[in-house]
Enzyme design. Structure first.
Site, PDB file in Angstrom:
ATOM      1  N   HIS B 195       0.860  -1.182   0.000  1.00 38.43           N
ATOM      2  CA  HIS B 195       0.000   0.000   0.000  1.00 38.43           C
ATOM      3  C   HIS B 195       0.897   1.234   0.000  1.00 38.43           C
ATOM      4  CE1 HIS B 195      -2.799   2.925   1.818  1.00 38.43           C
ATOM      5  NE2 HIS B 195      -3.793   2.112   1.531  1.00 38.43           N
ATOM      6  N   ASP B 271       2.415  -4.816   7.714  1.00 39.72           N
ATOM      7  CA  ASP B 271       1.188  -4.038   7.544  1.00 39.72           C
ATOM      8  C   ASP B 271       0.026  -5.019   7.675  1.00 39.72           C
ATOM      9  OD1 ASP B 271      -0.266  -2.221   4.694  1.00 39.72           O
ATOM     10  OD2 ASP B 271      -1.028  -2.695   6.686  1.00 39.72           O
ATOM     11  N   GLN B 274      -5.214  -5.524   6.661  1.00 34.09           N
ATOM     12  CA  GLN B 274      -6.224  -6.411   6.085  1.00 34.09           C
ATOM     13  C   GLN B 274      -6.233  -7.770   6.773  1.00 34.09           C
ATOM     14  OE1 GLN B 274      -8.419  -5.423   3.982  1.00 34.09           O
ATOM     15  NE2 GLN B 274      -7.521  -3.473   3.377  1.00 34.09           N
ATOM     16  N   LYS B 297     -10.881  -0.332  10.024  1.00 35.02           N
ATOM     17  CA  LYS B 297     -11.094  -1.505   9.190  1.00 35.02           C
ATOM     18  C   LYS B 297     -11.565  -2.693  10.014  1.00 35.02           C
ATOM     19  CE  LYS B 297      -8.393  -0.148   5.348  1.00 35.02           C
ATOM     20  NZ  LYS B 297      -7.199   0.308   4.820  1.00 35.02           N
ATOM     21  N   CYS B 440      -4.798   2.564  -3.753  1.00 31.36           N
ATOM     22  CA  CYS B 440      -3.546   2.947  -3.104  1.00 31.36           C
ATOM     23  C   CYS B 440      -2.443   1.935  -3.355  1.00 31.36           C
ATOM     24  CB  CYS B 440      -3.732   3.116  -1.592  1.00 31.36           C
ATOM     25  SG  CYS B 440      -4.684   4.579  -1.188  1.00 31.36           S
TER      26      CYS B 440
END
Lengths: 378, 485
Positions: B195, B271, B274, B297, B440
């Site tokens: 991202h 990261d 998700q 999220k 992104c």
């Protein structure tokens, strides 16, 4: 392409997907047919919201009031669009869209417009012609009508069908009108089409930016033809400082039309505005001339095009402080010198020739470097 | 919560034809009893759907597991939907189908309630006062920190730093740890699928420090792990990797990546934006050095996120933002700094938001991350295989299988139709919310050879029926653009 506004709940459209932006009577009738059983059942049913205290929900009545208010505001907005500011061709297009009530059919109409748009010469698919803020790619080109020098003609293209449709709408609606009329077209006319196109100025509002860019290019043409005192069909070129200010005044001083652009430029350059126009142009044209000269000497090109696109970059940090623009250029060079050389080498050649410029405020170049054979086969 | 389940009608009808005609009517059937649900065979059990997916549009034709397995219970999506008031709305004349969860998730009533309760009952600045309200606020805020620490199984609560979002968390590491530890010639290894928030801060810091960025390319639309191993060297100081890709849906083997990276002396920043919302993430088990995630999220409010960092690392890092809260003593020409986590939380924090994140974690934990993960696994497979049945479509990333886990999201392109056109029409004519663009991840899209893609991303409150609606809508959209062109 920017998404349409979803802020208005579609309560009025629940019974059928028909879109009726012009009729304010649609709201109450649809609402009552939808809420045929009981209003309370829908939103404030004690059954659905058992776990929450009533006070934490917006009561149904307030929601309805909100929507009524939005609808009223929307109708007011429509009334406030001054039809006299719209060129006749645009008015025809709007009338056509209004005669098609169903949204799906409107979209089909939009697609048909897009299909009728003549293809744009790939030579014009450059950054200088690109509309900012579109998720799809959109290019717009303005040039003076060869038959009628006061009229501006447009060409455009996009890889997204809907965006192409919107672009076509603008191209067909605005082409042939003089720059002064084009510059005064209010963006909210698009509401009359009933496409629920958002008008919020933002990075992502492609339609708004498309219109603004077309207006800007039209004004540039106007300025150029006024300055040179003769009407030749010229490609839209750089705006000098005074033209920037004039342009802003014609556009009603809306400094935020192309994101981050005009305001800082005009503020930084107000001291230059008093100078004599011609000498100003010499000063400002200086770098461009030097670039052209150096590249001609160094590369003996068969074709050379240098375009000052500093205004597109006026907002960002690297430029602030260098007050006379001339920081970003598009360079298109076709020369045999490039044969056998990789792209990196070609760019290096150009940069080497322009070292002095790079050290004295030239910030960046967008380079199109080809050999004659590539240019004619590509 | 169970009481409300007995009465709440399905928000989305089971078959498309019923759906289109009677959106209003289905919502008004407020008293359809619980036990009526199973009579519609299309309602999926929370048990395995077999692999023989019916390609037909009729949801009722979807084959389910053998009768002995088939318990007539509603899916996780159906059970949890009532908790999300925002999903009960009509958009452009159609029931909302919200498939943009990778961009942000919806919030359950309990989280919304926690936010308003904070402001109604005990809003006060944290860590500073001694009075009743401030003590209560501080307790709630720190309790939220504990909840986050437990949620990711951090060894020490001080290892959780609240930030504005994951992007800020990565910037924190870049400007604090990165600026201190990176030297000219040092290498940062990233994947091409990162991202932008995982790329740009490193570009900035690399420029300042003279470090160099190296990218892992794709092979068959997933990051090439062999190439990754080859890129690691004694110069590698940091590896930045996503856990789950927001475009490809692929999952990286973080535990292995950490192993290989630590062997060459590199730190690893993951990261997890998700992954944390969708599955169990155990930072000790993965042994990562840094991990970032965002609250919004995972059913939490916007404006909150967190950085997990090993305590010894955090203790060695200089401050990021300076100000109140992160200091011990302030003199005129210098100050001394607090220990982590305070050192990295300058100024009044987003107190309500952190508490909201805590409430979100409570909510997710009450369901159970394993349960969410299992449900989404099936939903992911269903989405993928239904989408695959659409002609001229290309879905990016790996196909799900027993060995390949795929997140419940699909970024795709349909030949000759721009993704923005698809997304616009899906929204306007079907009330289906998907995203179009580069998500992104411009370098990734360039590597895939496209400008943009459309993406449908699901969460545990989505249902199989919504997937059916989406597929139907997509086919309709494609037909519109191919015939109108």
């Amino acid at each position: 392409m920017a998404s349409s506004s979803i802020s208005s709940f579609a309560l009025r459209r629940v019974a059928s997907p028909k879109l009726l932006p012009n009729s304010s009577s649609s709201f109450p009738s649809n609402a009552s047919s939808f809420l045929c059983l009981s209003r309370s059942l829908l939103f404030s049913s004690p059954i659905s919201f058992q776990s929450l205290p009533r006070s934490s929900l917006i009561p149904l009545r307030a929601q309805q009031q909100q929507q009524q208010q939005q609808q009223r505001q929307h109708d007011q907005d429509l009334e406030s669009v001054d039809a006299s500011l719209l060129p006749p061709k645009l008015r025809d297009i709007i009338a056509l869209f209004q005669s098609v009530p169903e949204p799906k059919a409107k979209y089909q109409q939009l697609l048909h417009y897009g299909a009728r748009l003549p293809p744009l010469d790939p030579a014009f698919k450059t950054d200088a012609h690109r509309v900012r803020g579109c998720v799809s790619q959109v290019w717009v080109r303005a040039f003076a009508d060869p038959d009628d020098p006061t009229a501006v003609r447009f060409e455009a293209d996009s890889d997204s069908a809907l965006t192409k449709g919107l672009a076509a709408l603008l191209v067909f609606g605005l082409s042939g009108s003089p720059a002064t009329v084009i510059a005064r077209v209010p963006p909210d006319f698009v509401q009359l089409l009933g496409l629920r196109q958002s008008l919020t100025p933002s990075r992502n509002n492609g339609f708004l930016n498309m219109l603004k860019l077309m207006q800007q290019k039209a004004v540039q043409l106007y300025i150029e033809s006024a300055e040179t005192g003769e009407s030749k069909p010229v490609e839209s070129k750089t705006a000098s400082t005074t033209s920037k200010e004039e342009k802003n005044s014609i556009l009603g001083g809306e400094a935020e039309e192309v994101p981050g652009e005009s305001a800082s430029r005009v503020n930084g350059n107000s001291n230059l505005a008093d100078k004599d126009e011609t000498s100003e142009r010499d000063d400002i044209g200086g770098r461009k001339k030097r670039i052209v000269e150096r590249l001609q000497q160094g590369l003996s090109p068969s074709e050379l095009e240098v375009e000052d696109v500093s205004y597109l970059h006026a907002g960002h940090a690297g430029v602030r402080g260098s007050t006379d623009g001339e920081t970003h250029f598009n360079v298109r060079v076709i020369t045999k010198e490039f044969e056998g050389k990789s792209l990196v080498k070609r760019h290096r050649l150009i940069y080497d020739l322009l070292q002095e410029e790079l050290q004295s405020g030239l910030h960046a170049l967008s380079i199109d470097a080809k050999t004659p054979s590539e240019a004619h086969s590509g | 919560m169970a009481a409300s389940l007995c009465h709440f009608p399905p928000a989305v009808s089971s078959s498309s034809s019923l759906f289109v005609g009677s959106k209003s009517r289905s919502l008004l059937l407020a008293v359809s009893p619980f036990k009526h649900f199973p009579s519609k065979s299309s309602i999926s059990a929370s048990l395995p759907w077999t692999r023989s997916y019916a390609v037909s549009n009729d949801a009722a034709a979807f084959s389910v597991a053998s009768p002995s397995d088939l318990r007539e219970s509603p899916s996780l999506g159906e059970i949890t939907r009532p908790d999300f008031p925002i999903l009960r709305q009509v958009v452009n004349g159609f029931n909302l189908v919200y498939f943009d969860n990778a961009a942000t998730s919806q919030k359950p009533s309990s989280v919304i309630k926690a936010l308003s309760e904070y402001y109604e009952l005990y809003n006060s600045n944290v860590h500073r006062g001694v009075h009743y309200l401030s003590a209560k606020a501080t307790d709630a805020y720190e309790e939220a920190r504990n909840k986050v620490a437990n949620f990711v199984n951090a060894a020490d609560r001080r290892e959780i730093i609240f930030t504005r979002n994951a992007t800020e968390a990565i910037n924190l590491v870049a400007y604090s740890w990165g600026a201190l530890n990176l030297r000219p010639g040092d290498e940062i290894v990233l994947t091409i699928a990162e991202h932008h928030s995982s790329i740009v801060p490193w570009q900035i810091v690399a420029k300042k420090t003279g470090a160099v960025l190296k990218y892992v390319e794709l092979t068959k639309e997933v990051p090439d792990l062999d190439q990754f191993k080859g890129l690691l060297s004694k110069n590698t100081k940091l590896v930045v990797a996503h856990h789950v890709s927001n475009v490809l849906g692929s999952v990286l083997p973080i535990d292995e990546i950490v192993d290989w990276s630590h062997k060459v002396g590199a730190k690893v920043l993951v990261d997890a934006c998700q992954s944390v919302p969708h599955m169990v993430v155990d930072v000790q088990k993965l042994n990562v050095d840094f991990l970032v995630a965002s609250s919004h999220k995972m059913c939490g409010p916007t404006g909150a996120g967190f950085l997990y960092g090993k305590i010894n690392l955090l203790s060695s890092m200089p401050p990021f933002l300076g100000g109140g809260e992160m200091i011990t003593d302030v003199f005129q020409d210098y100050s001394t700094y607090a220990e982590p986590p305070s050192r990295f939380e300058a100024g009044t924090p987003a107190i309500a938001e952190a508490i909201g994140l805590g409430a979100a974690i409570d909510y997710l934990s009450s369901i159970g991350m394993e349960k969410i993960h299992n449900y989404e696994k099936k939903l992911s497979e269903y989405l993928y295989y239904q989408l695959s049945s659409v002609p001229n479509i290309h879905i990016y990333g790996p196909a799900p299988s027993d060995t390949v886990h795929r997140a419940a999201l699909c970024a795709f392109n349909v030949d000759n139709i721009h993704p923005t056109d698809i997304a616009t029409f899906l929204d306007e004519q079907h009330g289906v919310a998907v995203r179009s663009g580069h998500h992104c991840a411009q370098p990734l899209h360039r590597a895939l050879g496209v400008n943009a893609s459309a993406r449908a991303s699901l969460y545990f409150y989505n249902t199989k029926e919504e997937v059916d609606t989406f597929i139907q809508a997509l086919k309709d959209t494609i037909e519109f653009f191919t015939t109108a062109a």
